[in-house]
Design a protein around this motif. Structure first.
Motif, PDB file in Angstrom:
ATOM      1  N   TYR A 100       0.851  -1.196   0.000  1.00 44.34           N
ATOM      2  CA  TYR A 100       0.000   0.000   0.000  1.00 44.34           C
ATOM      3  C   TYR A 100       0.886   1.246   0.000  1.00 44.34           C
ATOM      4  N   THR A 101       0.440   2.303  -0.639  1.00 47.63           N
ATOM      5  CA  THR A 101       1.152   3.570  -0.552  1.00 47.63           C
ATOM      6  C   THR A 101       0.893   4.202   0.814  1.00 47.63           C
ATOM      7  N   ILE A 104      -2.573   5.903   1.009  1.00 47.69           N
ATOM      8  CA  ILE A 104      -3.711   5.121   0.530  1.00 47.69           C
ATOM      9  C   ILE A 104      -5.022   5.766   0.989  1.00 47.69           C
ATOM     10  N   ARG A 190       1.864  -1.569  -5.433  1.00 42.22           N
ATOM     11  CA  ARG A 190       1.213  -0.877  -4.325  1.00 42.22           C
ATOM     12  C   ARG A 190      -0.217  -0.463  -4.688  1.00 42.22           C
ATOM     13  N   TYR A 192      -3.113   2.047  -4.242  1.00 40.75           N
ATOM     14  CA  TYR A 192      -3.196   3.456  -3.842  1.00 40.75           C
ATOM     15  C   TYR A 192      -4.627   3.957  -3.698  1.00 40.75           C
TER      16      TYR A 192
END
Length: 404
Positions: A100-101, A104, A190, A192
């Protein structure tokens, strides 16, 4: 990957003729309009007919380009299924930091999460409350590539037993089964953006929990933070004294099948032409609905959909995203993410809400359709009635405060 919901508290127009036109060739668009759908690489595994060990293979060559993704992932379906299993079943929660960023945004029916650390905390809380839960991939629909990014729609069937004290209260020891759909936007390993619709009401009913007490507690927490449900008034389904728009907006469609699906949904929901259901669904169609409803035939689909309209009779149906994936079982599957806006003005399928309150409701839902031979043979429909009950309780708190 499906991270669980955030816990914070005119004239008659027939549907398009192609809807009843049977397939002439297996490669044709299932609506029969002559526009072929570009198939995804045949090497990409599909979930429906395979065991988990097949979906997370070792030593398999990549089925398509996955630049920027961890080496272990062979295709985008493998990515979704494997990392979900690793986080939720193998308890490698720390993978969230690499999948995940930091910024997110995760949209759920009971709230929105805006950072990665909150996703980590939310995951821990859910694993504490339901440690025996297992989320089995039912299907993963997708489009995109590693250059522009992937979009996936992941239908999960979760089951388990309520054995620990947590946000659901004291353990009941009861078992449950529920459905969740998670839509993810993914770029270079990832996620986002994510949208999650979990049928929490199904879990509560099976565990025998007090839905109204939970909704009141959740709504009070939101109210104490100064949050309220914003009533925008009319939803513009009808402009003034005119009839609903005759034509659907199909600008989000990627191909002819998706465009025809949007036209069908506009016909049913916004124009209230529910007779289109009988023409669009196969006689042996199956409907897999909220609170684990398993029904059969077009009449059951009509019952469920017109029942939702009964509870929110001024609703407007707004598709937010659509994609489609050819299915190795035959035909094509289509995923639609949608919003319904309206007011609790009548009686219908949302019986947990009680007598009509007139309060504004926003329903976030997701639906997967399976087309074969020109008709829909399966529909998986997920929205959460418990989140709507929270909206009602919040609206009542706001109304009470204004009267003081």
């Amino acid at each position: 990957m499906p991270v669980a919901e955030p816990m914070q508290p005119s004239s008659v127009v027939e549907p398009p003729t192609p809807l009843t036109t049977p397939l002439k060739t297996p490669s044709a668009n299932p609506l029969g309009n002559g526009h072929a759908i570009v198939a995804k690489p045949s090497e990409v595994l599909q979930v429906e007919r395979h065991d988990y060990v097949d979906l997370a293979p070792t030593g398999k060559a990549r089925a398509h380009s996955m630049e920027g993704f961890d080496d272990v992932y062979t295709d985008i379906v493998d990515y979704i299924v494997r990392c979900t299993h690793r986080i939720w079943d193998e308890r490698d929660i720390g993978l969230i930091y690499t999948h995940y960023t930091h910024n997110i945004v995760l949209y759920g029916t009971m709230g929105t999460i805006y950072d990665r650390e909150s996703v980590v905390r939310d995951t821990i809380q859910r694993l504490v409350s339901l440690p025996e839960r297992r989320g089995m991939a039912t299907q993963v629909l997708w489009n995109g590539d590693d250059k522009k990014g992937f979009y996936t729609s992941h239908l999960v069937t979760g089951s388990g037993r309520h054995t620990q004290h947590g946000h659901y209260g004291a353990p009941t020891g009861r078992t449950f089964v529920s459905r969740t759909i998670a839509d993810c936007m993914i770029y270079k390993n990832r996620i986002y953006r994510e949208w999650v619709v979990a049928d929490t009401m199904a879990i509560f009913k099976q565990l025998g929990l007090d839905t109204h007490a939970f909704a009141e507690r959740t709504a009070k927490a939101l109210f104490d933070k100064g949050l309220e449900s914003i009533d925008i008034g009319e939803n513009r389904r009808i402009i003034g004294q005119l009839s609903p728009e005759d034509d659907a907006d199909v600008s989000i469609a990627n191909n002819a099948l998706e465009a025809d699906t949007l036209r069908l949904l506009h016909e049913i929901w916004n124009k209230r032409m529910f007779g289109a259901i009988h023409k669009a669904y196969a006689p042996n169609a199956q409907y897999h609905g909220p609170k684990m409803a398993e029904l059969y035939g077009p009449a059951s689909v009509l019952h469920q959909h017109i029942g939702l309209l009964g509870s929110i009779p001024d609703l407007v149906y707004m598709p937010q995203h659509i994609l489609s994936t050819p299915c190795e079982e035959g035909g094509v599957k289509v995923a639609v993410r949608w919003i319904i806006e309206g007011h609790h003005l009548g009686y219908g399928i949302l019986n947990e809400l009680g007598d009509p309150t007139g309060l504004r409701l926003q329903v976030m839902g997701m639906t997967h359709y399976h087309y074969k031979n020109g008709r829909i043979v399966d529909e998986w429909n997920v929205y959460d009635e418990l989140s709507l009950l929270v909206q009602i309780k919040l609206g009542q708190l706001v109304e009470a405060a204004r009267k003081e």
